[in-house]
Write a protein that holds these residues in place. Sequence first.
Motif, short mmCIF file in Angstrom:
data_model
loop_
_atom_site.label_atom_id
_atom_site.label_comp_id
_atom_site.label_asym_id
_atom_site.label_seq_id
_atom_site.Cartn_x
_atom_site.Cartn_y
_atom_site.Cartn_z
N MET A 1 0.84 -1.20 0.00
CA MET A 1 0.00 0.00 0.00
C MET A 1 0.87 1.24 0.00
SD MET A 1 -2.65 1.29 2.93
CE MET A 1 -3.28 2.94 2.87
N LYS A 2 0.43 2.25 -0.69
CA LYS A 2 1.18 3.48 -0.75
C LYS A 2 1.11 4.22 0.58
CE LYS A 2 1.79 7.75 -3.33
NZ LYS A 2 1.32 8.56 -4.45
N LEU A 116 -7.33 2.83 8.33
CA LEU A 116 -8.40 2.33 7.46
C LEU A 116 -8.80 3.35 6.40
CD1 LEU A 116 -10.58 0.48 10.12
CD2 LEU A 116 -9.05 -0.53 8.43
N SER A 117 -8.76 4.62 6.75
CA SER A 117 -9.08 5.65 5.77
C SER A 117 -8.06 5.67 4.64
CB SER A 117 -9.12 7.03 6.46
OG SER A 117 -9.36 8.05 5.51
N GLU A 118 -6.76 5.59 4.98
CA GLU A 118 -5.73 5.56 3.95
C GLU A 118 -5.85 4.30 3.10
OE1 GLU A 118 -2.96 8.13 3.34
OE2 GLU A 118 -4.90 8.89 3.99
N THR A 119 -6.22 3.20 3.73
CA THR A 119 -6.45 1.96 3.00
C THR A 119 -7.60 2.14 2.01
OG1 THR A 119 -5.70 0.63 4.87
CG2 THR A 119 -7.00 -0.50 3.20
N PHE A 120 -8.68 2.76 2.48
CA PHE A 120 -9.85 3.02 1.65
C PHE A 120 -9.46 3.84 0.41
CE2 PHE A 120 -13.38 5.65 0.29
CZ PHE A 120 -14.46 4.79 0.30
N HIS A 121 -8.70 4.90 0.61
CA HIS A 121 -8.32 5.77 -0.50
C HIS A 121 -7.40 5.03 -1.49
CE1 HIS A 121 -10.38 9.06 1.30
NE2 HIS A 121 -9.54 9.22 2.30
N PHE A 122 -6.53 4.21 -0.95
CA PHE A 122 -5.65 3.42 -1.82
C PHE A 122 -6.47 2.43 -2.65
CE2 PHE A 122 -3.42 -0.71 -2.19
CZ PHE A 122 -2.46 -0.36 -3.12
N VAL A 123 -7.40 1.74 -2.01
CA VAL A 123 -8.21 0.74 -2.71
C VAL A 123 -9.05 1.39 -3.81
CG1 VAL A 123 -10.14 -0.88 -2.44
CG2 VAL A 123 -8.28 -0.86 -0.77
N THR A 124 -9.68 2.50 -3.50
CA THR A 124 -10.53 3.15 -4.50
C THR A 124 -9.71 3.66 -5.68
OG1 THR A 124 -10.42 5.23 -3.23
CG2 THR A 124 -12.32 3.81 -2.85
N LYS A 125 -8.49 4.09 -5.41
CA LYS A 125 -7.62 4.55 -6.50
C LYS A 125 -7.29 3.40 -7.45
CE LYS A 125 -3.21 6.90 -7.35
NZ LYS A 125 -2.00 7.52 -6.72
N VAL A 126 -7.04 2.22 -6.89
CA VAL A 126 -6.71 1.06 -7.71
C VAL A 126 -7.96 0.57 -8.46
CG1 VAL A 126 -5.96 -1.35 -7.69
CG2 VAL A 126 -4.80 0.34 -6.24
N ILE A 127 -9.09 0.48 -7.75
CA ILE A 127 -10.33 0.01 -8.37
C ILE A 127 -10.73 0.92 -9.53
CG2 ILE A 127 -12.82 -0.24 -8.01
CD1 ILE A 127 -12.26 -1.38 -5.29
N ASN A 199 0.32 -7.56 -5.33
CA ASN A 199 1.09 -7.00 -6.44
C ASN A 199 0.91 -5.49 -6.54
OD1 ASN A 199 2.72 -7.23 -8.88
ND2 ASN A 199 0.83 -6.72 -9.97
N GLU A 200 -0.32 -5.02 -6.28
CA GLU A 200 -0.59 -3.57 -6.33
C GLU A 200 0.22 -2.83 -5.28
OE1 GLU A 200 -2.18 -1.75 -8.40
OE2 GLU A 200 -3.09 -3.32 -9.64
N THR A 201 0.29 -3.39 -4.08
CA THR A 201 1.07 -2.73 -3.02
C THR A 201 2.55 -2.76 -3.35
OG1 THR A 201 1.13 -4.80 -1.75
CG2 THR A 201 -0.62 -3.24 -1.22
N LYS A 202 2.99 -3.85 -3.97
CA LYS A 202 4.40 -3.95 -4.35
C LYS A 202 4.73 -2.92 -5.43
CE LYS A 202 7.85 -7.24 -6.02
NZ LYS A 202 8.08 -8.63 -6.51
N LYS A 203 3.83 -2.76 -6.41
CA LYS A 203 4.06 -1.79 -7.47
C LYS A 203 4.14 -0.37 -6.91
CE LYS A 203 0.71 -2.64 -10.31
NZ LYS A 203 -0.18 -2.56 -11.50
N THR A 204 3.29 -0.09 -5.95
CA THR A 204 3.29 1.25 -5.35
C THR A 204 4.59 1.49 -4.62
OG1 THR A 204 0.91 1.11 -5.07
CG2 THR A 204 2.05 2.80 -3.81
N LYS A 205 5.07 0.47 -3.94
CA LYS A 205 6.35 0.59 -3.24
C LYS A 205 7.47 0.90 -4.23
CE LYS A 205 9.76 -2.21 -0.85
NZ LYS A 205 10.11 -3.57 -0.42
N VAL A 210 11.37 4.82 -6.96
CA VAL A 210 11.87 5.48 -8.16
C VAL A 210 11.66 6.98 -8.11
CG1 VAL A 210 11.62 5.68 -10.66
CG2 VAL A 210 11.55 3.43 -9.57
N THR A 211 10.50 7.40 -7.60
CA THR A 211 10.17 8.84 -7.60
C THR A 211 9.82 9.30 -6.20
OG1 THR A 211 7.86 8.30 -8.11
CG2 THR A 211 9.33 8.78 -9.96
N PRO A 212 10.80 9.39 -5.32
CA PRO A 212 10.52 9.85 -3.96
C PRO A 212 10.07 11.30 -3.95
CG PRO A 212 12.88 9.78 -4.34
CD PRO A 212 12.23 9.17 -5.55
N HIS A 213 9.21 11.64 -3.01
CA HIS A 213 8.73 13.02 -2.90
C HIS A 213 9.84 13.91 -2.36
CE1 HIS A 213 4.51 12.07 -3.74
NE2 HIS A 213 4.74 10.96 -3.07
N SER A 214 9.87 15.13 -2.83
CA SER A 214 10.95 16.04 -2.47
C SER A 214 11.00 16.30 -0.97
CB SER A 214 10.78 17.37 -3.20
OG SER A 214 9.55 17.97 -2.86
#
Length: 248
Positions: A1-2, A116-127, A199-205, A210-214
């Motif tokens: 998860m991101k 749980l809220s962050e999980t919710f936002h991550f899931v909806t983004k993927v869906i 796999n989705e959580t791995k891809k986000t990781k 590759v592109t860390p936030h400044s």
Amino acid sequence: MKLTDYLKELNAGKKFKPTANLGYVYAPNCIRRCLRISQEEKLVLFEIYSLYNEEKGYAFPTQQTLAMYVGVSSSSISKALKRLEEKEFITSYGAKGKKKRYIPNFALHENPYLVLSETFHFVTKVINKHIPEELCGAWGNKLLALVNVKKEYEFTEKDMYGNFIKSFDKNTTPSDLMVFITQYISNTYHIKLDIDWKNETKKTKEEETVTPHSHFRNYKKRKSNELQPDEHEQEELKIWMREMGIED
């Protein structure tokens, strides 16, 4: 998860500073967009951050002061403070009738509402990447209706999201919520969502690597004399990140 970089910084322990008395206050995105926390509660919490005294380790506004700053009645402030304490965003102490002290909880990675809220936002983004275009925003509204139940139904058998909050503890992983949301959308709209969450959580990781936030780069370059999380805090964070599917 991101797990966004600001949350990594907060999870590290004691370095979240609300920058009191500087004319502004940090408003972490995970709190700003947190589900099941009312806008009024968020405003009160941000005022507590704003009035937080780092030397004393607490904020000590009167309810009347908070009422004037937020623009609501003192009774509304009293209710908001009670709910914030119940939801583990603050702790208060002080005798009845006397000025209370409010201590913000900076261990945000332990708060079930935020996790749980962050999980919710991550899931909806993927869906959103897998959902048929013709459904547009309908499925999102359906999910929000599942989260924002009527007050009389909160934490009853009619409140599935609330039951996830109620049953959450430090050993809980958000994977159950991911599966539940996926099945709920699939069953509601009679569609198949074939999503490999691991796999989705791995891809986000990998994307974050590759592109860390400044501002996370800036965080890593903090002054050497600033407090760093101790080994115990680091280990706790690593364990939680593995449970979230962020670390292998």
